[in-house]
Design a protein around this motif. Structure first.
Motif, PDB file in Angstrom:
ATOM      1  N   HIS A  56       1.120  -1.123   0.014  1.00  0.00           N
ATOM      2  CA  HIS A  56       0.070  -0.052  -0.052  1.00  0.00           C
ATOM      3  C   HIS A  56       0.781   1.402  -0.185  1.00  0.00           C
ATOM      4  CE1 HIS A  56      -2.777   3.093   0.733  1.00  0.00           C
ATOM      5  NE2 HIS A  56      -2.886   2.835   2.208  1.00  0.00           N
ATOM      6  N   VAL A 116       1.392   5.541  -1.220  1.00  0.00           N
ATOM      7  CA  VAL A 116       0.896   6.571  -1.537  1.00  0.00           C
ATOM      8  C   VAL A 116       2.033   7.597  -2.217  1.00  0.00           C
ATOM      9  CG1 VAL A 116      -0.207   8.626  -0.916  1.00  0.00           C
ATOM     10  CG2 VAL A 116      -1.253   6.476  -0.366  1.00  0.00           C
ATOM     11  N   ALA A 126      -6.112   4.702  -7.309  1.00  0.00           N
ATOM     12  CA  ALA A 126      -6.961   5.869  -7.116  1.00  0.00           C
ATOM     13  C   ALA A 126      -6.389   7.162  -6.630  1.00  0.00           C
ATOM     14  CB  ALA A 126      -7.793   5.412  -5.753  1.00  0.00           C
ATOM     15  N   ALA A 127      -6.641   8.365  -7.335  1.00  0.00           N
ATOM     16  CA  ALA A 127      -6.214   9.506  -7.453  1.00  0.00           C
ATOM     17  C   ALA A 127      -7.185  10.427  -6.877  1.00  0.00           C
ATOM     18  CB  ALA A 127      -5.532   9.918  -8.780  1.00  0.00           C
ATOM     19  N   GLN A 128      -6.799  11.782  -6.262  1.00  0.00           N
ATOM     20  CA  GLN A 128      -7.465  12.801  -5.696  1.00  0.00           C
ATOM     21  C   GLN A 128      -6.564  13.929  -6.081  1.00  0.00           C
ATOM     22  OE1 GLN A 128      -9.392  11.883  -2.120  1.00  0.00           O
ATOM     23  NE2 GLN A 128      -8.409  13.782  -1.240  1.00  0.00           N
ATOM     24  N   LYS A 170     -15.097  10.592  -8.436  1.00  0.00           N
ATOM     25  CA  LYS A 170     -16.386  11.098  -7.874  1.00  0.00           C
ATOM     26  C   LYS A 170     -15.746  12.616  -7.712  1.00  0.00           C
ATOM     27  CE  LYS A 170     -15.846   9.589  -3.274  1.00  0.00           C
ATOM     28  NZ  LYS A 170     -16.283   8.935  -2.101  1.00  0.00           N
ATOM     29  N   ARG A 174     -10.102   7.100 -10.821  1.00  0.00           N
ATOM     30  CA  ARG A 174      -9.695   5.549 -10.539  1.00  0.00           C
ATOM     31  C   ARG A 174      -9.678   4.900 -11.824  1.00  0.00           C
ATOM     32  NH1 ARG A 174     -10.710   4.394  -5.285  1.00  0.00           N
ATOM     33  NH2 ARG A 174     -11.880   6.059  -4.365  1.00  0.00           N
ATOM     34  N   THR A 187      -2.777  13.411  -4.814  1.00  0.00           N
ATOM     35  CA  THR A 187      -2.579  12.386  -4.180  1.00  0.00           C
ATOM     36  C   THR A 187      -3.008  11.019  -4.853  1.00  0.00           C
ATOM     37  OG1 THR A 187      -2.886  13.337  -2.114  1.00  0.00           O
ATOM     38  CG2 THR A 187      -3.207  11.003  -2.003  1.00  0.00           C
ATOM     39  N   SER A 219      -3.144   6.721  -4.642  1.00  0.00           N
ATOM     40  CA  SER A 219      -2.869   5.434  -3.729  1.00  0.00           C
ATOM     41  C   SER A 219      -3.040   4.312  -4.507  1.00  0.00           C
ATOM     42  CB  SER A 219      -4.179   5.698  -2.774  1.00  0.00           C
ATOM     43  OG  SER A 219      -4.067   4.652  -2.035  1.00  0.00           O
ATOM     44  N   SER A 279      -4.672  -0.001  -1.439  1.00  0.00           N
ATOM     45  CA  SER A 279      -5.244   0.514  -0.347  1.00  0.00           C
ATOM     46  C   SER A 279      -6.011  -0.802   0.186  1.00  0.00           C
ATOM     47  CB  SER A 279      -6.277   1.702  -0.362  1.00  0.00           C
ATOM     48  OG  SER A 279      -6.753   1.708   0.811  1.00  0.00           O
ATOM     49  N   SER A 336      -8.491  -0.396   1.973  1.00  0.00           N
ATOM     50  CA  SER A 336      -9.915   0.304   1.997  1.00  0.00           C
ATOM     51  C   SER A 336     -10.463   0.418   0.955  1.00  0.00           C
ATOM     52  CB  SER A 336      -9.948   1.323   2.956  1.00  0.00           C
ATOM     53  OG  SER A 336      -9.255   1.414   4.018  1.00  0.00           O
ATOM     54  N   LYS A 337     -10.901  -0.460   0.049  1.00  0.00           N
ATOM     55  CA  LYS A 337     -11.337  -0.301  -1.348  1.00  0.00           C
ATOM     56  C   LYS A 337     -12.617   0.474  -1.412  1.00  0.00           C
ATOM     57  CE  LYS A 337      -8.448  -3.239  -3.675  1.00  0.00           C
ATOM     58  NZ  LYS A 337      -7.324  -2.928  -2.853  1.00  0.00           N
ATOM     59  N   ALA A 338     -12.638   1.238  -2.345  1.00  0.00           N
ATOM     60  CA  ALA A 338     -13.779   2.192  -2.636  1.00  0.00           C
ATOM     61  C   ALA A 338     -14.928   1.437  -2.997  1.00  0.00           C
ATOM     62  CB  ALA A 338     -13.467   3.415  -3.470  1.00  0.00           C
TER      63      ALA A 338
END
Lengths: 202, 202
Positions: A69, A71, A123-125, A155, A164, A193, A195, A198, A200-202
């Motif tokens: 994991h 980031v 996953a990106a933010q 989203k 994603r 960011t 990741s 993870s 904690s999958k969305a």
């Protein structure tokens, strides 16, 4: 135009030092064209804007091997008025902001469709900050239209947007957003960011 | 004014899930006054602007216990025009932007001098983005003057500024920068990284 990023890797593992150090060779193909400086908080990459996101992609995919994991965070910037202009940051030819927005959206979508697959889902933010005068809202709306049609749109959240998908498509989408939208000479910054793996999958 | 942050914790340890989960109780004293939402990328904190940095400080110090190398990243924002106004975000009384900048710098310095010590040294890196019209450069220069005199100023880097010191003083300095400078009604965003227990000491 001065362009670059302050980049950090956060492998969530006891042997994070080894993971980071062993991933740095992923930057080797880029070193000749970049200025790279590291301290205890981040690594500065200064160089051609069209290679910043591919370099970060290769670095993050390398550090995320073996299901770690991991980031990546980056503060990405182009056109910062406090920074000296630098020949190594000159954009490639043909990135013409005179092209209408709709046509640039189509070009960006074509580039994302042709992005190589990395076999690593991420996953990106991102928060995109157009600074100073001269950034028409049309450019921002054009970028949002592109992100929503990119195939990796996640989203909208408070203060940011998520993407994603495969790291190839996600970093290609981020790169197109950085290169093709906003005032051509303006200051544009991205708080990014990304990741991988993870629990904690969305 | 809508104010809040997207916050992430990155403990560089195999048992990062336990470390994160066991640090969340540090937010308990703040929960009644905040809206808190978590997904796989970050935790949203929406609430009173003057409590955002204390909440992040307590969370980060808790997750950095036992000498864990732990990074907190936050995308902090106030006055984002795309966000609804929210009564829980109302600033405390007495934060008057009519006060001259020099006097606000002195108030900020006094608040930092009175910050509690946490016994945890941290290094921080921030980029401050005043967005849209109405942010006079005088406000930005005033904030930079404050940061340099805060007692925890580190250095200027490309795209960002670093702070170093006890977590109490560092987060107090960040909070004062967020609250006292920039256009009172304007959109202000901060890209923030705080690191504890890095083996790569500066």
């Amino acid at each position: 135009m001065f362009s670059g990023a302050q980049v950090s890797l956060y492998p969530m593992a006891d042997d994070f030092v080894r993971i980071i150090l062993s991933s740095l060779s992923a930057l080797d193909p880029y070193r000749a064209r970049f200025r790279i400086e590291t301290d205890d908080l981040s690594t500065l990459l200064v160089g051609p804007p069209q290679e910043i996101f591919p370099a970060m992609r290769d670095l993050h995919v390398a550090a995320s091997r073996n299901n770690v994991h991991c980031v990546l965070h980056a503060t990405v910037s182009r056109g910062c008025p406090g920074e000296p202009d630098d020949p190594i940051c000159t954009p490639i030819a043909g990135r013409d902001f005179g092209t209408p927005i709709a046509a640039r959206v189509e070009e960006a979508l074509a580039n994302v469709a042709g992005a190589p697959s990395c076999g690593q889902v991420v996953a990106a933010q991102l928060s995109l900050y157009p600074l100073g005068a001269g950034h028409h809202m049309d450019e921002i709306y054009g970028c949002i239209d592109f992100l929503k049609r990119s195939g990796v749109f996640g989203k909208s959240k408070n203060f940011c947007t998520t993407l994603r998908g495969d790291a190839g498509a996600v970093f290609a989408t981020l790169s197109e957003a950085f290169l093709r939208f906003g005032s051509p000479a303006g200051h544009l910054a991205i708080d990014l960011t990304v990741s991988a793996n993870s629990p904690s999958k969305a």
